[in-house]
Design a protein around this motif. Structure first.
Motif, PDB file in Angstrom:
ATOM      1  N   GLU A   9       0.823  -1.206   0.000  1.00 55.31           N
ATOM      2  CA  GLU A   9       0.000   0.000   0.000  1.00 55.31           C
ATOM      3  C   GLU A   9       0.856   1.255   0.000  1.00 55.31           C
ATOM      4  O   GLU A   9       0.574   2.227  -0.729  1.00 55.31           O
ATOM      5  CB  GLU A   9      -0.931   0.003   1.225  1.00 55.31           C
ATOM      6  CG  GLU A   9      -1.967  -1.120   1.245  1.00 55.31           C
ATOM      7  CD  GLU A   9      -1.382  -2.487   1.610  1.00 55.31           C
ATOM      8  OE1 GLU A   9      -0.229  -2.536   2.122  1.00 55.31           O
ATOM      9  OE2 GLU A   9      -2.061  -3.502   1.357  1.00 55.31           O
ATOM     10  N   ARG A  56       2.440   1.779  -3.470  1.00 55.60           N
ATOM     11  CA  ARG A  56       1.496   2.332  -4.453  1.00 55.60           C
ATOM     12  C   ARG A  56       1.295   3.842  -4.214  1.00 55.60           C
ATOM     13  O   ARG A  56       1.260   4.635  -5.162  1.00 55.60           O
ATOM     14  CB  ARG A  56       0.166   1.601  -4.380  1.00 55.60           C
ATOM     15  CG  ARG A  56       0.220   0.159  -4.865  1.00 55.60           C
ATOM     16  CD  ARG A  56      -1.145  -0.509  -4.773  1.00 55.60           C
ATOM     17  NE  ARG A  56      -1.077  -1.921  -5.092  1.00 55.60           N
ATOM     18  CZ  ARG A  56      -1.118  -2.415  -6.324  1.00 55.60           C
ATOM     19  NH1 ARG A  56      -1.253  -1.583  -7.360  1.00 55.60           N
ATOM     20  NH2 ARG A  56      -1.052  -3.719  -6.526  1.00 55.60           N
ATOM     21  N   ARG A 102       2.100   7.005  -6.743  1.00 53.05           N
ATOM     22  CA  ARG A 102       1.085   7.999  -7.107  1.00 53.05           C
ATOM     23  C   ARG A 102       1.587   9.421  -6.829  1.00 53.05           C
ATOM     24  O   ARG A 102       1.340  10.337  -7.627  1.00 53.05           O
ATOM     25  CB  ARG A 102      -0.217   7.735  -6.354  1.00 53.05           C
ATOM     26  CG  ARG A 102      -0.982   6.515  -6.860  1.00 53.05           C
ATOM     27  CD  ARG A 102      -2.398   6.514  -6.341  1.00 53.05           C
ATOM     28  NE  ARG A 102      -2.456   6.389  -4.883  1.00 53.05           N
ATOM     29  CZ  ARG A 102      -2.462   5.223  -4.224  1.00 53.05           C
ATOM     30  NH1 ARG A 102      -2.391   4.079  -4.896  1.00 53.05           N
ATOM     31  NH2 ARG A 102      -2.532   5.197  -2.918  1.00 53.05           N
ATOM     32  N   ALA A 117       3.893  -4.363  -6.442  1.00 52.50           N
ATOM     33  CA  ALA A 117       2.835  -3.366  -6.245  1.00 52.50           C
ATOM     34  C   ALA A 117       3.241  -2.030  -6.853  1.00 52.50           C
ATOM     35  O   ALA A 117       2.435  -1.351  -7.506  1.00 52.50           O
ATOM     36  CB  ALA A 117       2.537  -3.204  -4.750  1.00 52.50           C
ATOM     37  N   ALA A 118       4.501  -1.639  -6.647  1.00 51.59           N
ATOM     38  CA  ALA A 118       4.978  -0.371  -7.209  1.00 51.59           C
ATOM     39  C   ALA A 118       4.977  -0.417  -8.730  1.00 51.59           C
ATOM     40  O   ALA A 118       4.568   0.550  -9.394  1.00 51.59           O
ATOM     41  CB  ALA A 118       6.376  -0.076  -6.686  1.00 51.59           C
ATOM     42  N   GLU A 141       3.165  -2.336 -10.745  1.00 55.70           N
ATOM     43  CA  GLU A 141       1.792  -2.348 -11.266  1.00 55.70           C
ATOM     44  C   GLU A 141       1.178  -0.959 -11.230  1.00 55.70           C
ATOM     45  O   GLU A 141       0.512  -0.532 -12.184  1.00 55.70           O
ATOM     46  CB  GLU A 141       0.945  -3.332 -10.453  1.00 55.70           C
ATOM     47  CG  GLU A 141       1.297  -4.788 -10.713  1.00 55.70           C
ATOM     48  CD  GLU A 141       0.525  -5.746  -9.822  1.00 55.70           C
ATOM     49  OE1 GLU A 141      -0.148  -5.257  -8.878  1.00 55.70           O
ATOM     50  OE2 GLU A 141       0.588  -6.969 -10.055  1.00 55.70           O
ATOM     51  N   GLU A 142       1.408  -0.225 -10.122  1.00 56.95           N
ATOM     52  CA  GLU A 142       0.837   1.115 -10.018  1.00 56.95           C
ATOM     53  C   GLU A 142       1.495   2.067 -11.015  1.00 56.95           C
ATOM     54  O   GLU A 142       0.813   2.874 -11.662  1.00 56.95           O
ATOM     55  CB  GLU A 142       1.015   1.651  -8.593  1.00 56.95           C
ATOM     56  CG  GLU A 142       0.258   2.922  -8.297  1.00 56.95           C
ATOM     57  CD  GLU A 142      -1.249   2.730  -8.248  1.00 56.95           C
ATOM     58  OE1 GLU A 142      -1.953   3.743  -8.099  1.00 56.95           O
ATOM     59  OE2 GLU A 142      -1.737   1.584  -8.364  1.00 56.95           O
ATOM     60  N   ARG A 193       0.236   1.306 -14.474  1.00 60.90           N
ATOM     61  CA  ARG A 193      -1.140   1.794 -14.608  1.00 60.90           C
ATOM     62  C   ARG A 193      -1.159   3.291 -14.928  1.00 60.90           C
ATOM     63  O   ARG A 193      -2.020   3.768 -15.674  1.00 60.90           O
ATOM     64  CB  ARG A 193      -1.916   1.528 -13.312  1.00 60.90           C
ATOM     65  CG  ARG A 193      -3.393   1.888 -13.371  1.00 60.90           C
ATOM     66  CD  ARG A 193      -4.091   1.644 -12.043  1.00 60.90           C
ATOM     67  NE  ARG A 193      -3.678   2.599 -11.020  1.00 60.90           N
ATOM     68  CZ  ARG A 193      -4.167   3.838 -10.891  1.00 60.90           C
ATOM     69  NH1 ARG A 193      -5.094   4.274 -11.729  1.00 60.90           N
ATOM     70  NH2 ARG A 193      -3.761   4.627  -9.917  1.00 60.90           N
TER      71      ARG A 193
END
Length: 384
Positions: free
Chosen positions: A146, A149, A153, A190-191, A193-194, A197
């Motif tokens: 979390e 991500r 952002r 996770a990083a 994928e974000e 995206r």
């Protein structure tokens, strides 16, 4: 503006008697053996695409203790030093840099200045663990999916061009270890994928063997250093890992190259390990890995911001053909930095980033030390 030289090299063999036409910031024509009485004659030089250094740290001043030097500067002073570092790179023929770790997103501010400066691709503060490698640059986060991500952002909202993650420790941060990973595969994935995206690539600083594996399994776009550094030696990558790096087209950032002479003491066995590190990089290259030659400029007094030319010469001494070496500092890193089709070649439609080196670098790579003129986006920034 038109430029004439004895030769031009753009990824294949050099061609004689070029006339390169620049219109505004772009190359509009490249011709050979034509009359051009109005051309600026650069004499016995070879026209090359401007060099692309895909791994620099403009915030580090290439002093004996760049971390302390940065800590002593406020942001405006740091920005002044970064501007000077970028100009040093430019005068050395480096017309594009990818800054893979600054403080407080200062490289993004510098990126927007009118110049004369190199084109700057910026990552902002690298994502790291609390007290992890380069935590003093402001990018520390808890090692959870979390948090990773959220950190990605934040960088996307700031306008970075690439996300940099410290997947292992590093020499510039006491208390961290190069031989140990800082994030697990889940956090890195996770990083990635974000970032994907949001349309951003991810490159990972990775010395530790497990850190490299974690980054590859997380499907990063690039790995920096890739030294396979262990507590006492250097590991050898497994054939399966090499295959995955090659098949996934993960860019390998080979950050060797030093100014000859005395400098920072070799307290961590770098000299002893270097033959194996270089051997691993050459093996990855022979296997077909997507590799770029870069410098990690700024991190020691033997890595000033124009050190890439020493990387070029060293790569030739290691056995790479001159044409291949030049591609690995022009066209290939341009694509890795997201600027393919615009940087890294001398062809119509490309940015007019041009280096005139005295002599023929295809016959003698040390010609890159004899830069006689530099043009950045059509602007002459240096001429002998």
């Amino acid at each position: 503006m038109r430029l004439r030289a004895a030769r031009l090299f753009d990824g294949t063999e050099p061609r004689a008697d070029p006339v390169l036409t620049v219109t505004g910031e772009r190359i509009s024509d490249v011709a050979f053996g034509v009359a051009a009485p109005d051309a600026l004659d650069l004499g016995d030089t070879t026209l090359l695409p401007g060099f692309v250094d895909a791994h620099v740290h403009l915030a580090f001043d290439a002093s004996a203790d760049p971390v302390a030097a940065l800590a002593a500067r406020d942001d405006e002073q740091a920005l002044d030093a970064m501007r000077a570092a970028a100009r040093t790179a430019l005068l050395g023929g480096i017309t594009t840099v990818r800054d893979l770790g600054d403080r407080n997103y200062l490289a993004l501010r510098l990126r927007e200045e009118p110049g004369p400066l190199p084109t700057i691709v910026a990552a902002g503060p690298p994502i790291t663990t609390p007290a992890g490698h380069c935590h003093y640059l402001g990018g520390a986060v808890e090692p959870t999916p979390e948090a990773m991500r959220a950190a990605v952002r934040e960088r996307a909202e700031r306008g970075v061009d690439v996300v940099k993650i410290m997947a292992s420790g590093g020499r510039l941060t006491p208390g961290t270890r190069q031989d140990l990973p800082q994030f697990g595969e889940d956090e890195l994935r996770a990083a990635v994928e974000e970032a994907h995206r949001l349309g951003l690539p991810v490159t990972a600083h990775a010395h530790a063997p497990q850190g490299i594996v974690n980054a590859v399994e997380a499907h990063v776009d690039g790995v920096e250093h890739v030294s396979f550094w262990t507590e006492d030696d250097v590991d050898t990558p497994s054939p399966d890992l090499v295959r995955r790096i090659v098949e996934r087209r993960i860019a390998v950032g080979a950050t060797f190259g030093l100014v000859p002479g005395p400098g920072r003491a070799d307290t961590e066995g770098i000299v002893r390990r270097m033959p194996k590190i270089v051997g691993n990089l050459l093996e990855l290259h022979r296997a077909g890995a997507l590799m770029v030659l870069s410098s990690d400029a700024g991190i020691t007094d033997r890595k000033p911001h124009d050190v890439l030319r020493h990387t070029i010469v060293m790569a030739g001494e290691l056995g790479l053909a001159p044409a291949e070496v030049l591609r690995l500092v022009t066209e290939v890193p341009a694509w890795v930095c997201g600027l393919g089709g615009r940087k890294g070649r001398l062809a119509p439609g490309f940015d007019a980033d041009v280096v005139a080196a005295e002599g023929d670098p295809l016959a003698d790579l040390t010609a890159v030390h004899r830069v006689r003129a530099v043009f950045a986006r059509g602007r002459c920034v240096s001429r002998w």
